[in-house]
Structures are given as C-alpha cells and as structure tokens.
Design a protein around this motif. Sequence first.
Motif, PDB file in Angstrom:
ATOM      1  N   ALA A  65      -5.263  11.338   8.729  1.00 10.44           N
ATOM      2  CA  ALA A  65      -5.970  10.644   7.651  1.00 10.44           C
ATOM      3  C   ALA A  65      -5.020   9.704   6.911  1.00 10.44           C
ATOM      4  O   ALA A  65      -5.401   8.594   6.530  1.00 10.44           O
ATOM      5  N   VAL A  66      -3.775  10.136   6.717  1.00  5.91           N
ATOM      6  CA  VAL A  66      -2.779   9.278   6.060  1.00  5.91           C
ATOM      7  C   VAL A  66      -2.532   8.038   6.912  1.00  5.91           C
ATOM      8  O   VAL A  66      -2.538   6.905   6.414  1.00  5.91           O
ATOM      9  N   ALA A  67      -2.317   8.244   8.201  1.00  5.54           N
ATOM     10  CA  ALA A  67      -2.052   7.131   9.113  1.00  5.54           C
ATOM     11  C   ALA A  67      -3.223   6.161   9.154  1.00  5.54           C
ATOM     12  O   ALA A  67      -3.050   4.935   9.027  1.00  5.54           O
ATOM     13  N   GLN A  68      -4.424   6.688   9.317  1.00  4.13           N
ATOM     14  CA  GLN A  68      -5.598   5.825   9.423  1.00  4.13           C
ATOM     15  C   GLN A  68      -5.858   5.064   8.126  1.00  4.13           C
ATOM     16  O   GLN A  68      -6.265   3.891   8.152  1.00  4.13           O
ATOM     17  N   ALA A  69      -5.648   5.709   6.996  1.00  6.19           N
ATOM     18  CA  ALA A  69      -5.864   5.029   5.718  1.00  6.19           C
ATOM     19  C   ALA A  69      -4.925   3.835   5.570  1.00  6.19           C
ATOM     20  O   ALA A  69      -5.336   2.761   5.109  1.00  6.19           O
TER      21      ALA A  69
ATOM     22  N   VAL B 173       0.852  -1.185   0.000  1.00  4.43           N
ATOM     23  CA  VAL B 173       0.000   0.000   0.000  1.00  4.43           C
ATOM     24  C   VAL B 173       0.890   1.237   0.000  1.00  4.43           C
ATOM     25  O   VAL B 173       1.668   1.449   0.934  1.00  4.43           O
ATOM     26  N   LEU B 174       0.766   2.032  -1.047  1.00  6.53           N
ATOM     27  CA  LEU B 174       1.575   3.236  -1.204  1.00  6.53           C
ATOM     28  C   LEU B 174       0.705   4.459  -0.941  1.00  6.53           C
ATOM     29  O   LEU B 174      -0.207   4.762  -1.718  1.00  6.53           O
ATOM     30  N   ALA B 175       0.956   5.135   0.165  1.00  8.88           N
ATOM     31  CA  ALA B 175       0.251   6.374   0.472  1.00  8.88           C
ATOM     32  C   ALA B 175       1.023   7.525  -0.156  1.00  8.88           C
ATOM     33  O   ALA B 175       2.210   7.705   0.132  1.00  8.88           O
ATOM     34  N   GLN B 176       0.346   8.302  -0.989  1.00 10.72           N
ATOM     35  CA  GLN B 176       1.007   9.405  -1.699  1.00 10.72           C
ATOM     36  C   GLN B 176       0.339  10.735  -1.342  1.00 10.72           C
ATOM     37  O   GLN B 176      -0.340  11.348  -2.169  1.00 10.72           O
ATOM     38  N   PRO B 177       0.527  11.192  -0.103  1.00  5.73           N
ATOM     39  CA  PRO B 177      -0.098  12.455   0.299  1.00  5.73           C
ATOM     40  C   PRO B 177       0.556  13.648  -0.363  1.00  5.73           C
ATOM     41  O   PRO B 177       1.751  13.638  -0.672  1.00  5.73           O
TER      42      PRO B 177
ATOM     43  N   LEU C 145      -1.139  -4.474  -5.279  1.00  4.24           N
ATOM     44  CA  LEU C 145      -0.649  -3.096  -5.213  1.00  4.24           C
ATOM     45  C   LEU C 145      -1.833  -2.139  -5.072  1.00  4.24           C
ATOM     46  O   LEU C 145      -2.757  -2.153  -5.879  1.00  4.24           O
ATOM     47  N   ILE C 146      -1.778  -1.306  -4.035  1.00  2.00           N
ATOM     48  CA  ILE C 146      -2.821  -0.311  -3.792  1.00  2.00           C
ATOM     49  C   ILE C 146      -2.140   1.049  -3.645  1.00  2.00           C
ATOM     50  O   ILE C 146      -1.284   1.225  -2.780  1.00  2.00           O
ATOM     51  N   VAL C 147      -2.511   1.987  -4.510  1.00  2.00           N
ATOM     52  CA  VAL C 147      -1.942   3.334  -4.461  1.00  2.00           C
ATOM     53  C   VAL C 147      -3.020   4.290  -3.988  1.00  2.00           C
ATOM     54  O   VAL C 147      -4.096   4.380  -4.596  1.00  2.00           O
ATOM     55  N   LEU C 148      -2.752   4.993  -2.892  1.00  2.00           N
ATOM     56  CA  LEU C 148      -3.710   5.924  -2.306  1.00  2.00           C
ATOM     57  C   LEU C 148      -3.186   7.350  -2.447  1.00  2.00           C
ATOM     58  O   LEU C 148      -2.236   7.747  -1.765  1.00  2.00           O
ATOM     59  N   SER C 149      -3.774   8.116  -3.357  1.00  2.00           N
ATOM     60  CA  SER C 149      -3.415   9.518  -3.482  1.00  2.00           C
ATOM     61  C   SER C 149      -4.160  10.314  -2.412  1.00  2.00           C
ATOM     62  O   SER C 149      -4.939   9.765  -1.629  1.00  2.00           O
ATOM     63  N   SER C 150      -3.945  11.618  -2.374  1.00  2.00           N
ATOM     64  CA  SER C 150      -4.484  12.426  -1.282  1.00  2.00           C
ATOM     65  C   SER C 150      -5.995  12.294  -1.132  1.00  2.00           C
ATOM     66  O   SER C 150      -6.508  12.185  -0.017  1.00  2.00           O
ATOM     67  N   ASP C 151      -6.732  12.304  -2.261  1.00  2.00           N
ATOM     68  CA  ASP C 151      -8.183  12.212  -2.141  1.00  2.00           C
ATOM     69  C   ASP C 151      -8.611  10.869  -1.567  1.00  2.00           C
ATOM     70  O   ASP C 151      -9.554  10.789  -0.772  1.00  2.00           O
TER      71      ASP C 151
END
Length: 221
Positions: free
Chosen positions: A190-194, A143-147, A205-211
């Motif tokens: 929100a980044v941490a919780q996501a 899981v890639l968080a991309q804030p 592979l899961i990519v999470l952009s800011s929205d």
Amino acid sequence: MNEQRTVLLAGGTGLVGGLMLEGLLADPQVATAHALSRRALSISHPKLCVHLVDFSRLPELPHVDEVYLALGTTIKVAGSQGAFRAVDLDANLAVARAAASAGARRVGLVSAAGADSRSSMFYNRVKGELEDALKAMDLTALVLAQPSLLLDKREGLSQPPRLGERIAIPIAKLLAPLLPGTYRPVYGRAVAQALLRTVPSGQGLIVLSSDGLIRIGASRP
C-alpha cells in the motif's frame, strides 16, 4: 499522464523499495527505470538499468523525471547512530540532489510516522531532518509517505530478523481498528502503490500518513 517517463529509485533491495521497483517496471508509462544500489539486484527487466554505486560518492546521473527514495537501515544493522544517519539521511539526500541536477522535479520518499526534526527520539529526528532538507529543494512535487508499523514479513530480503516486529505485528493487527489513522499499521504494498500513484501527477508538498497510504494504496487504479 500519457508521456513516457524516466524514473530513478534508490533502495530497491528493501521491502517498500522492491515493491516500488516492481510497480515501476510494470507501468507502461515508464520508459526506463534506473536503480541505484550498493549490491546487485535479483530482478532483471528490459527497461531496468542498475547502477552499483557508493552513495557517499555518487556519479553523475542520467536524465530522470522523478525519483523515489527508499534507502533505510536500523541502528542495530548500521552499528551506530552516525552510520544510521549516513544511510537514512545523507544517502537519501545525496540521491535527491543528484537526481535534481539530472532533471528530476518530482520526489517520493519513504519516511516514517512521527518524523520531526525537533523530536527527542533520534530515529524520528533523522527522518524529520531529511524531510526538511527535501522541502527546501526546488521541486514540483514532494510526496512524503509516513507509514507506521509495516505488517509485511521480510523473509527473502536478506535482512536480519526483527524480533520487535515479530512481536508487534500480531498485536497491531488486532488493535488496528482502534488506533488513530496516523499510527494504523499498513502493508508495504500500500505504501509503494500510494507513492507510485501520487508522485507522477502530484503538485507541491503532499504528506501521506498511514491512513492515507491505506486509502490510496489499497484502492484499485
């Protein structure tokens, strides 16, 4: 998920990493949380095990089911591009590989908007190189968080003030409704919780952009 999990976190003294550590310790499904750090943490908990380490020479790690990567610095603090790369790329990748050797098949990374190994911008390129290296690993979930810009104040984190952020945050708050979702500012919680909600049960592979981070992280469980 009802099974008890053993987790590993690197970067628990930072903004998002500290919030993830709080969430992991509050999660009844987490049996043990191992935290790798260069310095002592200000938090203690019965299921927290802190390991003071040199990230360039990691010891053999205990068995873990999942790992969260939140190590990061700035070029100003690091002092050079090479020193920045040693933290944001080399240290995170070393932890991921050591955790995989210890059984972890689920990885959550605090990356950044615009991460791209082909970028002409050094910061984005390093973030992208780390993402590519993690994608090459044999994982059940990545899981890639991309804030984009983080809206939180950093007082109390033993971090130097970031003048650019102090100027940009008020402007970003005003412009947020007009910005594309990928570049919408987001709070660290929100980044941490996501990440905490996605890594344990995610697949592939899961990519999470800011929205996406705002939608998942700000929603109630």
